[in-house]
Motif scaffolding. Structure first.
Motif, short mmCIF file in Angstrom:
data_model
loop_
_atom_site.label_atom_id
_atom_site.label_comp_id
_atom_site.label_asym_id
_atom_site.label_seq_id
_atom_site.Cartn_x
_atom_site.Cartn_y
_atom_site.Cartn_z
N ASN A 18 1.10 -1.27 0.14
CA ASN A 18 -0.26 -0.23 -0.12
C ASN A 18 1.06 1.45 0.08
OD1 ASN A 18 -2.53 -1.35 0.07
ND2 ASN A 18 -2.86 -1.44 2.29
N SER A 19 1.85 1.19 0.83
CA SER A 19 2.67 2.47 0.87
C SER A 19 3.64 2.32 0.02
CB SER A 19 3.76 2.76 2.13
OG SER A 19 4.81 1.36 1.71
N GLY A 20 3.52 1.33 -1.06
CA GLY A 20 4.33 1.56 -2.00
C GLY A 20 4.17 2.12 -3.02
N PHE A 21 2.37 1.61 -3.40
CA PHE A 21 1.29 2.18 -4.66
C PHE A 21 1.30 3.67 -4.76
CE2 PHE A 21 -2.74 1.75 -6.44
CZ PHE A 21 -2.44 2.14 -7.68
N VAL A 165 0.13 4.81 -16.35
CA VAL A 165 0.50 3.67 -14.82
C VAL A 165 1.44 2.53 -14.83
CG1 VAL A 165 -1.72 2.00 -13.98
CG2 VAL A 165 -2.41 4.23 -14.91
N LYS A 166 1.43 1.79 -15.87
CA LYS A 166 2.78 0.98 -15.99
C LYS A 166 3.91 1.40 -16.01
CE LYS A 166 0.17 -0.42 -19.33
NZ LYS A 166 -0.70 -1.27 -20.32
N ASP A 167 4.29 2.37 -16.90
CA ASP A 167 5.61 3.17 -16.73
C ASP A 167 5.87 3.41 -15.12
OD1 ASP A 167 6.34 2.25 -19.47
OD2 ASP A 167 6.08 4.48 -19.93
N THR A 168 5.27 3.72 -14.05
CA THR A 168 5.52 4.78 -13.19
C THR A 168 6.45 3.21 -12.46
OG1 THR A 168 3.82 3.97 -11.80
CG2 THR A 168 3.48 5.69 -12.49
N SER A 169 6.26 2.13 -12.49
CA SER A 169 7.53 1.30 -12.19
C SER A 169 8.50 1.47 -12.91
CB SER A 169 7.12 -0.16 -12.66
OG SER A 169 6.57 -0.34 -14.07
N LEU A 170 8.58 2.38 -13.85
CA LEU A 170 10.65 2.05 -13.97
C LEU A 170 11.24 3.05 -12.87
CD1 LEU A 170 9.89 3.03 -17.57
CD2 LEU A 170 10.48 1.19 -16.80
N ALA A 171 10.98 3.33 -11.90
CA ALA A 171 11.21 4.21 -11.59
C ALA A 171 11.70 2.82 -10.19
CB ALA A 171 10.21 5.35 -10.30
N ARG A 172 11.60 2.03 -9.96
CA ARG A 172 12.16 1.37 -9.03
C ARG A 172 14.21 2.03 -9.33
NH1 ARG A 172 14.43 -3.47 -11.42
NH2 ARG A 172 14.15 -4.15 -9.34
N VAL A 173 14.02 1.49 -11.04
CA VAL A 173 15.87 1.68 -11.60
C VAL A 173 16.82 2.44 -10.09
CG1 VAL A 173 15.44 3.97 -12.70
CG2 VAL A 173 17.11 1.69 -13.07
N ILE A 174 15.80 4.08 -10.05
CA ILE A 174 16.86 4.19 -9.01
C ILE A 174 16.52 3.87 -7.39
CG2 ILE A 174 17.47 6.15 -10.99
CD1 ILE A 174 16.11 7.84 -9.51
N TYR A 207 -1.95 -2.39 -9.87
CA TYR A 207 -2.73 -2.26 -11.32
C TYR A 207 -3.74 -1.91 -12.71
CZ TYR A 207 2.51 -0.92 -10.68
OH TYR A 207 4.22 -0.70 -10.79
N LEU A 208 -3.76 -3.72 -12.14
CA LEU A 208 -5.11 -3.67 -13.13
C LEU A 208 -6.19 -2.80 -12.43
CD1 LEU A 208 -5.43 -8.38 -13.38
CD2 LEU A 208 -4.80 -5.36 -14.90
N ALA A 209 -6.77 -2.90 -10.95
CA ALA A 209 -7.58 -2.25 -10.04
C ALA A 209 -7.53 -0.58 -10.99
CB ALA A 209 -8.03 -2.27 -8.83
N PHE A 210 -6.76 0.26 -10.86
CA PHE A 210 -6.26 1.15 -10.65
C PHE A 210 -6.25 1.49 -12.60
CE2 PHE A 210 -3.69 5.02 -11.42
CZ PHE A 210 -4.38 5.91 -10.76
#
Lengths: 229, 261
Positions: A18-21, A165-174, A207-210
């Motif tokens: 939840n806090s990650g989302f 929505v899904k591209d936000t996951s790229l932020a994990r690279v840093i 991701y699916l819900a959002f």
């Protein structure tokens, strides 16, 4: 089964996800708030009657659209420090800031091309009709072109927004601790839990819900603009 | 005195000369029809009068005031051009109604925006906007469209759309109302209702310039006719005389093609 959902492990994982989302959502909304208007400015630049401004804008759009977003995030986050131009604030806030800037620039460039298509797609006669009625350029844009453009761009912009929505996951690279980073952390070890694989896959539910909610809302907007052709 | 005086207008698109030495006068309350085949420059001339194209040479005067002089850049400043445009109204071949507004709003929008520039707009806002609305409804009624005021353009037939467009142009009370082939985009059975409205305007002594392919209409409604060919005025004069007894060979050829077709 019920025992699993009430177990302390599940509760720990859930609150971490939840806090990650929440961070994912933050990045999503900040990107939209920044990129939607910035894209319009860039689209004006790429349609400018001043050739150098037009070329420069199109060059920037080409570079940003022609290179991976991941690369842009890494470059924006590390290069200023390496070159001693400036440093991002330390910690999670600094990461978030850098990532937001990268996302806003990247998405604004994509939006700008969609806007350009939308504006150029409005028949020239609309502008001329405004002109002969004594309207200023600004009035023509605001009262005539804008809504017709919005109607045209809602479907392609919707596509980009779903991708965001899904591209936000790229932020994990840093190592921004968004939802994927959080899910993955339970494999390596987080809060005394390690070796868990399911939390990573469980992020898909978020991701699916959002994206489902976003799709419905954008569909409503599209319907709302159906009152004219 | 002539309400409109056009002198020596010339216009090029690149190397192509589309208008050459165009001069004519138009008296207040008269209707002028411009005829000629496609590509003869009629539409470009109309667009020059409405400042949608900038002539390379020549002058345009309205009611004795010089409003455009190709040799004088001061007459071409954007801010002034906007006001000068209001001397002319233009009805387009393809209507160009604003699709997101109702028929009534199409008619009132420009006046509402202009009213905002009045110094007393803030104090009398409600009254001013109500007056504009009332005028708009009255104009639509004149066009026989009272029932359609709240319809969107896509809900109207072509003939109805063009009548809304005429009301929209009239709303700003132009000195000269221009029509660019107002019935060419319409199905044949819908041209009648538009021509009838224009005829009524002519009977009310509205000053008009009508670019048209309807020869009988031009003959019956217009006072003057200009025949253009290849960017020049070949013949101009009394409407009935030009269309029924043309003096020039080129006019005769053009008109005979029409009566055959």
């Amino acid at each position: 089964m019920i025992e699993f959902f009430t177990s302390s492990t599940f509760q720990t994982v859930l609150s971490a996800l939840n806090s990650g989302f929440l961070k994912t959502l933050q990045l999503f909304f900040i990107t939209l708030i920044g990129a939607l208007p910035l894209g319009l400015v860039i689209s004006f630049g790429s349609m400018s009657r001043i050739p150098p401004l037009r070329w420069l804008t199109r060059l920037v759009v080409w570079v940003i659209r022609g290179t991976p977003l991941v690369l842009q995030i890494i470059a924006l986050f590390y290069v200023p420090g390496m070159k001693e131009w400036f440093t991002w604030p330390s910690g999670e806030n600094g990461r978030m800031l850098a990532v937001c800037v990268a996302f806003i620039i990247n998405y604004a460039c994509y939006f700008s091309e969609i806007y350009r298509g939308g504006i150029q797609g409005v028949p020239k006669g609309q502008q001329e009709a405004g002109q002969v009625l004594g309207m200023t350029k600004a009035q023509i844009f605001r009262h005539i072109t804008l809504l017709q453009m919005i109607k045209r761009i809602v479907p392609p912009i919707s596509n980009e927004i779903i991708t965001l929505v899904k591209d936000t996951s790229l932020a994990r690279v840093i190592a921004l601790q968004e939802v994927i980073w959080m899910g993955e952390s339970f494999m390596k070890g987080n809060s005394g839990i390690s070796g868990l694989v399911w939390p990573l896959f469980f992020t898909a539910v978020y991701y699916l819900a959002f994206s489902g909610i976003v799709t419905v809302l954008l569909g409503k907007l599209e319907k709302k603009l159906d009152f004219f052709q | 005195m002539a309400i409109l005086e056009v002198h020596h207008i010339e216009k090029h698109f690149g190397a192509t000369r589309v208008l050459e030495d165009i001069s004519f006068d138009l008296e207040q309350g008269q209707a002028l029809a411009i005829i000629g085949s496609s590509g003869s420059g009629k539409t470009t001339l109309l667009r020059c009068l409405n400042f949608l194209e900038k002539p390379d040479q020549g002058t345009i005067s309205v009611a004795g005031n010089l409003i455009f002089d190709a040799a004088d850049p001061a007459t071409q400043r954007e801010s002034e051009v906007r006001k000068k445009r209001l001397h002319f109204g233009l009805v387009f071949q393809s209507f160009n109604l604003f699709p997101q507004y109702t028929a009534l709003k199409n008619v009132t929008l420009a006046r509402e925006l202009l009213a905002q520039e009045q110094p007393d707009f803030k104090e009398n806002k409600k009254k001013i906007l109500e007056d504009i609305q009332a005028d708009g409804r009255e104009l639509l009624a004149k066009m026989g469209l009272s029932e359609r005021a709240d319809h969107y353009p896509s809900q109207l037939s072509g003939g109805q759309q063009q009548r809304v467009a005429i009301a929209r142009a009239l709303a700003l009370h132009p000195d000269i109302l221009c029509f660019d082939e107002p019935t060419s985009a319409l199905d044949p059975e819908l041209t009648g209702e538009v021509l009838r409205v224009i005829r009524e305007l002519a009977e009310q002594r509205t000053t008009m310039i009508i670019v048209t392919h309807e020869m009988a209409f031009a003959r019956d409604v217009a006072d003057q006719v200009i025949f253009m060919d290849g960017g020049v005025i070949v013949e101009q004069g009394d409407a009935r005389q030009v269309i029924e007894h043309p003096r020039e060979e080129r006019t005769r050829q053009f008109l005979s093609r029409y009566s055959e077709g």
